[in-house]
Design a protein around this motif. Sequence first.
Motif, short mmCIF file in Angstrom:
data_model
loop_
_atom_site.label_atom_id
_atom_site.label_comp_id
_atom_site.label_asym_id
_atom_site.label_seq_id
_atom_site.Cartn_x
_atom_site.Cartn_y
_atom_site.Cartn_z
N VAL A 141 0.83 -1.20 0.00
CA VAL A 141 0.00 0.00 0.00
C VAL A 141 0.87 1.25 0.00
CG1 VAL A 141 -1.99 -1.07 1.14
CG2 VAL A 141 -0.17 -0.04 2.53
N GLU A 142 0.29 2.33 -0.54
CA GLU A 142 0.90 3.65 -0.45
C GLU A 142 0.38 4.33 0.82
OE1 GLU A 142 3.06 4.96 -2.44
OE2 GLU A 142 2.92 3.82 -4.33
N MET A 143 1.27 5.06 1.50
CA MET A 143 0.89 5.75 2.72
C MET A 143 0.58 7.21 2.46
SD MET A 143 3.58 3.94 5.36
CE MET A 143 4.83 3.54 4.14
N LEU A 144 -0.28 7.79 3.29
CA LEU A 144 -0.65 9.19 3.15
C LEU A 144 0.43 10.09 3.73
CD1 LEU A 144 -4.45 9.11 4.13
CD2 LEU A 144 -3.35 8.50 1.96
N ALA A 145 0.46 11.34 3.27
CA ALA A 145 1.45 12.30 3.75
C ALA A 145 1.03 12.93 5.08
CB ALA A 145 1.68 13.39 2.71
N GLU A 146 -0.24 12.75 5.44
CA GLU A 146 -0.77 13.37 6.65
C GLU A 146 -1.17 12.29 7.66
OE1 GLU A 146 -4.26 12.94 3.76
OE2 GLU A 146 -2.16 13.55 3.64
N ASP A 147 -1.72 12.75 8.79
CA ASP A 147 -2.29 11.84 9.78
C ASP A 147 -3.28 10.92 9.06
OD1 ASP A 147 -3.93 10.70 11.86
OD2 ASP A 147 -3.36 12.35 13.19
N ASP A 148 -3.02 9.62 9.12
CA ASP A 148 -3.83 8.68 8.33
C ASP A 148 -4.86 7.90 9.14
OD1 ASP A 148 -2.21 6.97 9.77
OD2 ASP A 148 -1.29 6.02 8.04
N ARG A 149 -5.02 8.25 10.43
CA ARG A 149 -5.97 7.51 11.26
C ARG A 149 -7.40 7.81 10.85
NH1 ARG A 149 -5.90 9.82 16.31
NH2 ARG A 149 -5.21 11.66 15.16
N TRP A 150 -8.21 6.75 10.79
CA TRP A 150 -9.63 6.91 10.51
C TRP A 150 -10.37 6.27 11.67
CZ3 TRP A 150 -11.20 9.66 6.27
CH2 TRP A 150 -12.58 9.71 6.02
N GLU A 151 -10.82 7.12 12.59
CA GLU A 151 -11.50 6.63 13.78
C GLU A 151 -12.94 6.25 13.44
OE1 GLU A 151 -9.96 6.08 16.51
OE2 GLU A 151 -8.16 7.33 16.43
N LEU A 152 -13.36 5.10 13.95
CA LEU A 152 -14.72 4.59 13.73
C LEU A 152 -15.34 4.28 15.09
CD1 LEU A 152 -13.83 2.13 10.83
CD2 LEU A 152 -15.03 4.33 10.59
N PRO A 153 -15.64 5.31 15.88
CA PRO A 153 -16.10 5.08 17.25
C PRO A 153 -17.39 4.29 17.36
CG PRO A 153 -16.38 7.38 16.62
CD PRO A 153 -15.55 6.74 15.56
N ALA A 154 -18.23 4.32 16.32
CA ALA A 154 -19.46 3.53 16.33
C ALA A 154 -19.21 2.09 15.89
CB ALA A 154 -20.51 4.18 15.44
N GLY A 155 -18.00 1.81 15.40
CA GLY A 155 -17.66 0.47 14.93
C GLY A 155 -18.06 0.26 13.48
N MET A 156 -17.23 -0.52 12.78
CA MET A 156 -17.53 -0.87 11.40
C MET A 156 -16.94 -2.23 11.11
SD MET A 156 -16.68 1.18 7.85
CE MET A 156 -17.83 2.51 8.26
N CYS A 157 -17.68 -3.05 10.38
CA CYS A 157 -17.22 -4.39 10.03
C CYS A 157 -16.46 -4.37 8.71
CB CYS A 157 -18.39 -5.36 9.93
SG CYS A 157 -19.25 -5.63 11.50
#
Length: 250
Positions: A141-157
């Motif tokens: 994979v290619e990585m992003l230049a910025e903060d790459d966290r994607w928070e899913l506080p409600a949860g996702m499958c």
Amino acid sequence: MTKVLIAGESWMTTSTHVKGVDEFSVHSYVEGVGPLKKALEAAGHEVTHMPGHIVPTDFPGSAEALGRYDVIILSDIGANSIQLAPGVFELFTPGMDRLQALADWTRDGGGLVMIGGYLSFSGFQARAAFRNTALAEVLPVEMLAEDDRWELPAGMCANVERAGHPVLGSAGGQWPALLGYNRTVLKAGAELVATINGDPLIALSEQGSGRSAVFTSDCSPHWAPKAFCEDWSGYQEIFSGIVRWVSKDI
């Protein structure tokens, strides 16, 4: 028996207690490697854990040292911890380029895995800092230049893209929810096994005579809640499957 080195998955915490005009600090050491180490050992793999605070001094930096293992897993440990050995950072003397050595070892037949976290891929405020290193060249994979966290506080499958892929074992297509991941972009030629929120979750790639894989969410809390990493039998199937794939056991 596959020999696996897990680097990272530990941290130190300092908390300050204020009681009126008095205060004191309490320090603790925590390891998050437990679920992953337990799952891999139960699947028959030989696992060595190198905690984060040991990585700067002890992470292998030569083909010979890396060759003691079949698979290297980086999990929640930043590029600086691997690159800045005490001799380089404190004594200002040239040392080993351990990420270049790891990339070369992968191309020469090694098995590399990166698992997500606040200090994986680009990470929190891009502080994991793998994007501009030699290791970026050998990931699927290619990585992003910025903060790459994607928070899913409600949860996702997760969504399984390649049902029946040997990496998944008997995990099936219905997985417990995850609470976040590192956002990345699939490279051309890489194999996408599972996605989350439309982004890569499990991706694989051939690298010379070696292989690399990513799992872009966590292997322990907080992104991998107890329902995923402790209560679900598919957890062992997936991570053992990834280790077996990069070591060419499947």
